[in-house]
Design an enzyme around this catalytic site. Sequence first.
Site, mmCIF file in Angstrom:
data_model
loop_
_atom_site.group_PDB
_atom_site.id
_atom_site.type_symbol
_atom_site.label_atom_id
_atom_site.label_comp_id
_atom_site.label_asym_id
_atom_site.label_seq_id
_atom_site.Cartn_x
_atom_site.Cartn_y
_atom_site.Cartn_z
ATOM 1 C CE LYS A 1 -12.121 11.153 -16.346
ATOM 2 N NZ LYS A 1 -11.689 12.523 -15.960
ATOM 3 C CD GLU B 1 -10.942 -2.685 4.970
ATOM 4 O OE1 GLU B 1 -10.054 -2.453 5.803
ATOM 5 O OE2 GLU B 1 -10.706 -3.220 3.873
ATOM 6 C CG ASP C 1 -8.657 3.818 -9.261
ATOM 7 O OD1 ASP C 1 -9.537 3.771 -10.155
ATOM 8 O OD2 ASP C 1 -8.281 4.882 -8.740
ATOM 9 C CD GLU D 1 -2.720 1.450 0.239
ATOM 10 O OE1 GLU D 1 -2.624 2.520 -0.393
ATOM 11 O OE2 GLU D 1 -3.550 0.555 -0.031
ATOM 12 C CG ASP E 1 -17.439 -2.109 -7.236
ATOM 13 O OD1 ASP E 1 -16.189 -2.086 -7.267
ATOM 14 O OD2 ASP E 1 -18.141 -1.085 -7.340
ATOM 15 C CG ASP F 1 3.831 2.878 -7.033
ATOM 16 O OD1 ASP F 1 3.239 1.993 -7.686
ATOM 17 O OD2 ASP F 1 3.671 4.084 -7.233
ATOM 18 C CD GLU G 1 -16.136 -9.437 -0.877
ATOM 19 O OE1 GLU G 1 -16.725 -10.502 -1.132
ATOM 20 O OE2 GLU G 1 -14.901 -9.374 -0.677
#
Length: 208
Positions: free
Chosen positions: A116, A186, A112, A65, A148, A90, A188
């Site tokens: 775009k 979290e 994420d 993270e 999702d 990273d 989910e």
Amino acid sequence: MRLRKRPGAIEILRERPEIVPPRPKELRGRWAGKQSLHVELGTGKGQFLTEMAEKHPAVSFIGVEKIESVLSYAVERNDQQDNLRFIHGDVAELGDYFADGEVDRIYLNFTDPWPKTRHEKRRLTYPTFLRLYERLLSPTGDIHFKTDNEDFFTYSVMYFSQNGYHLRNLTLDLHENEPEDNVRTEYEQKFAERGQRIFRVEAYLPIS
């Protein structure tokens, strides 16, 4: 959504070097010893990995993270699990943290989707990342992917297939008949409470 900077977050990370090694690149190739090594990319506040580490004490878990404010919550959550550590870094530098063939499983949980087109290369299922995972995974290693976002899922399944990965346990609604061993993140949990569908698939490379 912009995340608020948490005061004192970096100090929380520095105070727990046994959980957040200050020089993770020096541990490349030596993370797990004889245990299996499972890595979550974008571990967030650590709910998923903390529960996984409790359920599977014979597996070494690492969460990667880059946002220290978020990671600080994961560090605070982990009080007792000796088989769970974190990398403050990273995902683009994974090859510096892990040796080729060192990782047995990669978790991509609600990363994420970067919807775009101009941001496509940032998606963690973009071919550049898939080739990196191919290097780092052991011969029997695999990727567990949950999201999702249906468009992101369709995109990812396509690129998994086009880059030589085989697929199994594909579902378009994970919670319709939720497996007993499913551990929710979290995000989910929030999506489930809203009645949103969760898409999931496992990808692996055939043993040549």
